[in-house]
Design an enzyme around this catalytic site. Sequence first.
Site, PDB file in Angstrom:
ATOM      1  N   ASP A 123       0.839  -1.207   0.000  1.00  8.35           N
ATOM      2  CA  ASP A 123       0.000   0.000   0.000  1.00  8.35           C
ATOM      3  C   ASP A 123       0.871   1.252   0.000  1.00  8.35           C
ATOM      4  O   ASP A 123       2.099   1.175  -0.017  1.00  8.35           O
ATOM      5  CB  ASP A 123      -0.936   0.005   1.220  1.00  8.35           C
ATOM      6  CG  ASP A 123      -0.196  -0.228   2.546  1.00  8.35           C
ATOM      7  OD1 ASP A 123       1.034  -0.026   2.596  1.00  8.35           O
ATOM      8  OD2 ASP A 123      -0.843  -0.620   3.527  1.00  8.35           O
ATOM      9  N   ASN A 138      -7.232  -0.875  14.290  1.00 11.06           N
ATOM     10  CA  ASN A 138      -8.658  -0.984  13.976  1.00 11.06           C
ATOM     11  C   ASN A 138      -8.984  -2.248  13.184  1.00 11.06           C
ATOM     12  O   ASN A 138     -10.086  -2.403  12.674  1.00 11.06           O
ATOM     13  CB  ASN A 138      -9.135   0.252  13.208  1.00 11.06           C
ATOM     14  CG  ASN A 138      -8.384   0.446  11.899  1.00 11.06           C
ATOM     15  OD1 ASN A 138      -7.515  -0.348  11.536  1.00 11.06           O
ATOM     16  ND2 ASN A 138      -8.708   1.505  11.178  1.00 11.06           N
ATOM     17  N   GLU A 158      -9.638  -0.429   5.214  1.00 10.58           N
ATOM     18  CA  GLU A 158     -10.169   0.075   6.470  1.00 10.58           C
ATOM     19  C   GLU A 158     -11.492  -0.607   6.834  1.00 10.58           C
ATOM     20  O   GLU A 158     -12.126  -1.265   5.997  1.00 10.58           O
ATOM     21  CB  GLU A 158     -10.375   1.592   6.364  1.00 10.58           C
ATOM     22  CG  GLU A 158      -9.104   2.373   6.036  1.00 10.58           C
ATOM     23  CD  GLU A 158      -8.133   2.488   7.200  1.00 10.58           C
ATOM     24  OE1 GLU A 158      -7.978   1.517   7.968  1.00 10.58           O
ATOM     25  OE2 GLU A 158      -7.499   3.547   7.347  1.00 10.58           O
TER      26      GLU A 158
END
Length: 244
Positions: free
Chosen positions: A67, A136, A143
């Site tokens: 990424d 997270n 995400e």
Amino acid sequence: MKISIYNNYDKMSRAAADLVAEQLVNKPDSLICFPSGESPTGMLQHVISYANAGKIKLDKCHFIGLDEWVGMDETNEGSCKHYLYTNFFNKLNINDSQITLFNAKADDLKAECERINNFIAKKGGLDMMIVGIGMNGHLGLNEPGTPFNLYAHLSELDPVTVTVGQKYFKQETRLTQGITLGLQHLTEAKIPVLIASGSKKASIINEALNGQISTDVPASILQNLPAARILLDEDAASELEHLA
């Protein structure tokens, strides 16, 4: 998925490097995805040691980045590209022809995603895809809420990622979007690998590996992947309710 727990970060890192070495011995022209961040540094150091000792050869393989922060390149010290070149490629003089990374400053980022997708497809898919896990539950910059069936794509960064991401920069940096390989790439990778260390990751590791499989916790997709290898140090595994 297979979960392996090691006494400390270095032993976990060496085990991850051993997986890379085994892959390269079995298939010298492998396509391997490396992440950036804190977790993979030890693994990369061991891979470098193996290469320098002649235990593995890297002349036929190809590396692809996981990424990147949108708008950044190697001139940004917090960029994924800077990390991989500084901690791995430059130390072994890896030929640029063996490296494929996102151009996060491209004029057309959707076209950039297609370039990466097409490259992986033409190579026959990822032989090994190594990821870390975010606080997270993100993998790469997939995400919370990201569909499991996406290939490379743009992502709007979660507030947790924006906050945690500041540690990679010497001064506060505006982070809004990422460009990342998708969870479908992880699903299709011949060997998906998660590495994680430290007690700060313990809670999300337990949620990802023992909780409900949901896009709310992207890493929970690993429960669906029989070939997945999960490498943890004891601290990261300290809250596991049971070995999934």
